[in-house]
Write a protein that holds these residues in place. Structure first.
Motif, PDB file in Angstrom:
ATOM      1  N   PHE A  52      -3.072  -3.866   6.520  1.00 60.00           N
ATOM      2  CA  PHE A  52      -1.923  -4.509   7.143  1.00 60.00           C
ATOM      3  C   PHE A  52      -2.347  -5.912   7.539  1.00 60.00           C
ATOM      4  O   PHE A  52      -3.375  -6.087   8.213  1.00 60.00           O
ATOM      5  CB  PHE A  52      -1.459  -3.758   8.394  1.00 60.00           C
ATOM      6  CG  PHE A  52      -0.859  -2.417   8.125  1.00 60.00           C
ATOM      7  CD1 PHE A  52       0.485  -2.280   7.808  1.00 60.00           C
ATOM      8  CD2 PHE A  52      -1.642  -1.271   8.196  1.00 60.00           C
ATOM      9  CE1 PHE A  52       1.043  -1.036   7.571  1.00 60.00           C
ATOM     10  CE2 PHE A  52      -1.102  -0.021   7.956  1.00 60.00           C
ATOM     11  CZ  PHE A  52       0.246   0.105   7.634  1.00 60.00           C
TER      12      PHE A  52
ATOM     13  N   LYS B 253       4.584   0.363   3.941  1.00 59.91           N
ATOM     14  CA  LYS B 253       5.930  -0.169   4.225  1.00 59.91           C
ATOM     15  C   LYS B 253       6.654   0.725   5.230  1.00 59.91           C
ATOM     16  O   LYS B 253       7.310   0.228   6.157  1.00 59.91           O
ATOM     17  CB  LYS B 253       6.738  -0.283   2.936  1.00 59.91           C
ATOM     18  CG  LYS B 253       8.124  -0.864   3.179  1.00 59.91           C
ATOM     19  CD  LYS B 253       8.928  -0.996   1.901  1.00 59.91           C
ATOM     20  CE  LYS B 253      10.299  -1.611   2.190  1.00 59.91           C
ATOM     21  NZ  LYS B 253      11.106  -1.766   0.949  1.00 59.91           N
TER      22      LYS B 253
ATOM     23  N   ALA C 299       5.421  -0.071   8.607  1.00 60.12           N
ATOM     24  CA  ALA C 299       5.905  -1.378   9.058  1.00 60.12           C
ATOM     25  C   ALA C 299       7.350  -1.279   9.541  1.00 60.12           C
ATOM     26  O   ALA C 299       7.718  -1.854  10.573  1.00 60.12           O
ATOM     27  CB  ALA C 299       5.789  -2.398   7.925  1.00 60.12           C
ATOM     28  N   VAL C 300       8.168  -0.519   8.810  1.00 61.82           N
ATOM     29  CA  VAL C 300       9.564  -0.306   9.217  1.00 61.82           C
ATOM     30  C   VAL C 300       9.610   0.447  10.546  1.00 61.82           C
ATOM     31  O   VAL C 300      10.406   0.119  11.448  1.00 61.82           O
ATOM     32  CB  VAL C 300      10.326   0.462   8.118  1.00 61.82           C
ATOM     33  CG1 VAL C 300      11.702   0.900   8.606  1.00 61.82           C
ATOM     34  CG2 VAL C 300      10.449  -0.397   6.857  1.00 61.82           C
TER      35      VAL C 300
ATOM     36  N   HIS D   9       9.421  -6.520   9.446  1.00 63.28           N
ATOM     37  CA  HIS D   9       8.692  -6.022   8.273  1.00 63.28           C
ATOM     38  C   HIS D   9       9.069  -6.773   7.005  1.00 63.28           C
ATOM     39  O   HIS D   9       8.504  -6.527   5.946  1.00 63.28           O
ATOM     40  CB  HIS D   9       8.940  -4.512   8.084  1.00 63.28           C
ATOM     41  CG  HIS D   9      10.224  -4.187   7.381  1.00 63.28           C
ATOM     42  ND1 HIS D   9      11.428  -4.137   8.034  1.00 63.28           N
ATOM     43  CD2 HIS D   9      10.483  -3.904   6.081  1.00 63.28           C
ATOM     44  CE1 HIS D   9      12.382  -3.825   7.177  1.00 63.28           C
ATOM     45  NE2 HIS D   9      11.835  -3.681   5.981  1.00 63.28           N
ATOM     46  N   ARG D  10      10.029  -7.704   7.113  1.00 61.71           N
ATOM     47  CA  ARG D  10      10.440  -8.502   5.957  1.00 61.71           C
ATOM     48  C   ARG D  10       9.899  -9.918   6.074  1.00 61.71           C
ATOM     49  O   ARG D  10       9.744 -10.449   7.169  1.00 61.71           O
ATOM     50  CB  ARG D  10      11.963  -8.532   5.844  1.00 61.71           C
ATOM     51  CG  ARG D  10      12.555  -7.217   5.369  1.00 61.71           C
ATOM     52  CD  ARG D  10      14.059  -7.299   5.267  1.00 61.71           C
ATOM     53  NE  ARG D  10      14.681  -7.373   6.596  1.00 61.71           N
ATOM     54  CZ  ARG D  10      15.945  -7.718   6.807  1.00 61.71           C
ATOM     55  NH1 ARG D  10      16.717  -8.050   5.788  1.00 61.71           N
ATOM     56  NH2 ARG D  10      16.435  -7.736   8.028  1.00 61.71           N
TER      57      ARG D  10
ATOM     58  N   SER E   9       1.214   1.470  -0.868  1.00 63.41           N
ATOM     59  CA  SER E   9       2.196   0.456  -0.483  1.00 63.41           C
ATOM     60  C   SER E   9       3.415   1.091   0.173  1.00 63.41           C
ATOM     61  O   SER E   9       3.934   0.585   1.177  1.00 63.41           O
ATOM     62  CB  SER E   9       2.637  -0.350  -1.715  1.00 63.41           C
ATOM     63  OG  SER E   9       1.578  -1.109  -2.237  1.00 63.41           O
ATOM     64  N   GLU E  10       3.880   2.205  -0.403  1.00 66.29           N
ATOM     65  CA  GLU E  10       5.043   2.900   0.165  1.00 66.29           C
ATOM     66  C   GLU E  10       4.754   3.369   1.590  1.00 66.29           C
ATOM     67  O   GLU E  10       5.590   3.233   2.491  1.00 66.29           O
ATOM     68  CB  GLU E  10       5.403   4.109  -0.702  1.00 66.29           C
ATOM     69  CG  GLU E  10       6.022   3.766  -2.042  1.00 66.29           C
ATOM     70  CD  GLU E  10       6.102   4.987  -2.953  1.00 66.29           C
ATOM     71  OE1 GLU E  10       5.830   6.112  -2.464  1.00 66.29           O
ATOM     72  OE2 GLU E  10       6.424   4.812  -4.142  1.00 66.29           O
TER      73      GLU E  10
ATOM     74  N   ASP F 245       2.830  -7.464   7.291  1.00 63.90           N
ATOM     75  CA  ASP F 245       2.821  -7.585   5.834  1.00 63.90           C
ATOM     76  C   ASP F 245       2.116  -6.367   5.242  1.00 63.90           C
ATOM     77  O   ASP F 245       0.901  -6.229   5.331  1.00 63.90           O
ATOM     78  CB  ASP F 245       2.109  -8.877   5.426  1.00 63.90           C
ATOM     79  CG  ASP F 245       2.188  -9.146   3.931  1.00 63.90           C
ATOM     80  OD1 ASP F 245       2.714  -8.273   3.199  1.00 63.90           O
ATOM     81  OD2 ASP F 245       1.715 -10.206   3.496  1.00 63.90           O
ATOM     82  N   TRP F 246       2.922  -5.495   4.648  1.00 63.90           N
ATOM     83  CA  TRP F 246       2.412  -4.279   4.020  1.00 63.90           C
ATOM     84  C   TRP F 246       2.172  -4.478   2.529  1.00 63.90           C
ATOM     85  O   TRP F 246       1.553  -3.651   1.865  1.00 63.90           O
ATOM     86  CB  TRP F 246       3.422  -3.144   4.222  1.00 63.90           C
ATOM     87  CG  TRP F 246       4.807  -3.567   3.809  1.00 63.90           C
ATOM     88  CD1 TRP F 246       5.750  -4.140   4.614  1.00 63.90           C
ATOM     89  CD2 TRP F 246       5.383  -3.509   2.501  1.00 63.90           C
ATOM     90  NE1 TRP F 246       6.892  -4.442   3.887  1.00 63.90           N
ATOM     91  CE2 TRP F 246       6.690  -4.057   2.579  1.00 63.90           C
ATOM     92  CE3 TRP F 246       4.931  -3.049   1.265  1.00 63.90           C
ATOM     93  CZ2 TRP F 246       7.540  -4.162   1.473  1.00 63.90           C
ATOM     94  CZ3 TRP F 246       5.773  -3.144   0.157  1.00 63.90           C
ATOM     95  CH2 TRP F 246       7.062  -3.697   0.268  1.00 63.90           C
ATOM     96  N   SER F 247       2.646  -5.616   1.998  1.00 63.40           N
ATOM     97  CA  SER F 247       2.689  -5.816   0.542  1.00 63.40           C
ATOM     98  C   SER F 247       1.317  -6.036  -0.096  1.00 63.40           C
ATOM     99  O   SER F 247       1.182  -5.936  -1.311  1.00 63.40           O
ATOM    100  CB  SER F 247       3.601  -6.996   0.198  1.00 63.40           C
ATOM    101  OG  SER F 247       3.010  -8.225   0.597  1.00 63.40           O
TER     102      SER F 247
END
Length: 295
Positions: A132, A192, A195-196, A208-209, A188-189, A222-224
């Motif tokens: 993260f 995310k 993060a949400v 989270h965006r 990643s899922e 940032d989870w990406s």
């Protein structure tokens, strides 16, 4: 004439050692090389068997900066390389692996940040790291990142995952965990989803965006960077910032007690004393038996 030094039997060309890379502190290229050579024992295990992307800044952070992902021209034949499929659209690329001290010294001479994937070249289908990147939007700082990191630590622990923090070496904080048995897509899922969940739990603090308009005063989780093609600054790399700031592993006590951004700002000269006192705080990430399965 470019001086040649011998490192563990390898001849390495070094250049412009007196060049000041960081005018604010007077930190030279020679000092950068010295930092990497003396930090090799803790840095190399985090680089080994991972394809390296270099963010190069040969004229200092104030000069031109550019990413080098493919093997740079002039790379010695004794530097290990590997063919890596970065994404289905980009196709394969040949990238550098920094496996030993001579390769580290050679790479440091390029003047670069080291960035690595969350998987090993031997097994790109399996993520062995969960990451993260907590990025504060002004006026938020690393102080707010620490608050979010503590929440994420507890949430990950509930799933049996132990997280380890390090400074980004810029504004924020990184959390890393050793994982096993999942693809980068699955990792990643999961990241995310957390993060949400963090945004839902702390709506005034977390987003989270990546949307810029949402980020002022909040921490972007940032989870990406768990995606197979993405890389993250390696522990102990020096960053191309206003000063030779290092992406530095820190204790959870330091995170919990951080009430001022300066408390989690470490330069190259600070690392040797920390290593003497604390060792490598991220060493547990290297113990395969401690890797956790995602729920």
């Amino acid at each position: 004439m470019t001086p040649i030094t011998e490192v563990e039997g390898r001849r390495v060309a070094l250049s412009n050692l007196e060049k000041v890379l960081y005018p604010e502190t007077g930190f030279t290229k020679g000092e950068l090389l010295h930092y990497y050579a003396t930090s090799a024992d803790v840095l190399l295990p985090h680089l080994r068997d991972r394809a390296v992307s270099f963010l190069r800044y040969p004229d200092g952070p104030q000069g031109q900066r550019f990413f080098t992902k493919n093997v740079p021209p002039g790379t010695p034949d004794w530097v290990t390389t590997a063919e890596v499929l970065r994404s289905s659209t980009e196709g394969p690329a040949r990238m550098v692996l920094v496996q030993d001290l001579p390769s580290l010294v050679w790479a440091a001479n390029l003047v670069a940040e080291f960035h690595t994937h969350q998987w090993l070249v031997q097994n790109p289908e399996e993520a062995d790291r969960l990451v993260f990147d907590l990025d504060p939007g002004a006026p938020a700082t690393v102080v707010e990142c620490c608050e979010v990191a503590l929440w994420l630590r507890e949430r990950l622990a509930a799933d049996g995952i132990e997280a380890y923090p390090k400074t980004a070496g810029s504004k924020g904080l990184h959390l890393l965990a050793a994982v096993r048995g999942s693809s980068p897509e699955r990792t990643s899922e999961y990241a995310k989803a957390l993060a949400v969940e963090a945004e839902r739990a702390m709506p005034d603090l977390v987003v989270h965006r990546m949307t810029k308009s949402l980020r002022p005063g909040k921490v972007f989780v940032d989870w990406s960077q768990n995606a197979a093609r993405k890389t993250t600054a390696t522990p102990y790399t020096v960053r191309a910032r206003h000063a030779p700031l290092v992406s530095t592993p820190v204790t959870w006590v330091e995170v919990a007690e951080c009430d001022d951004p300066g408390r989690l700002e470490f330069q190259a000269e600070d690392i040797a004393p920390r290593l003497r006192d604390l060792g490598d705080l991220m060493a547990p990430l290297l113990e395969r038996g401690r890797a956790a399965a995602l729920p």
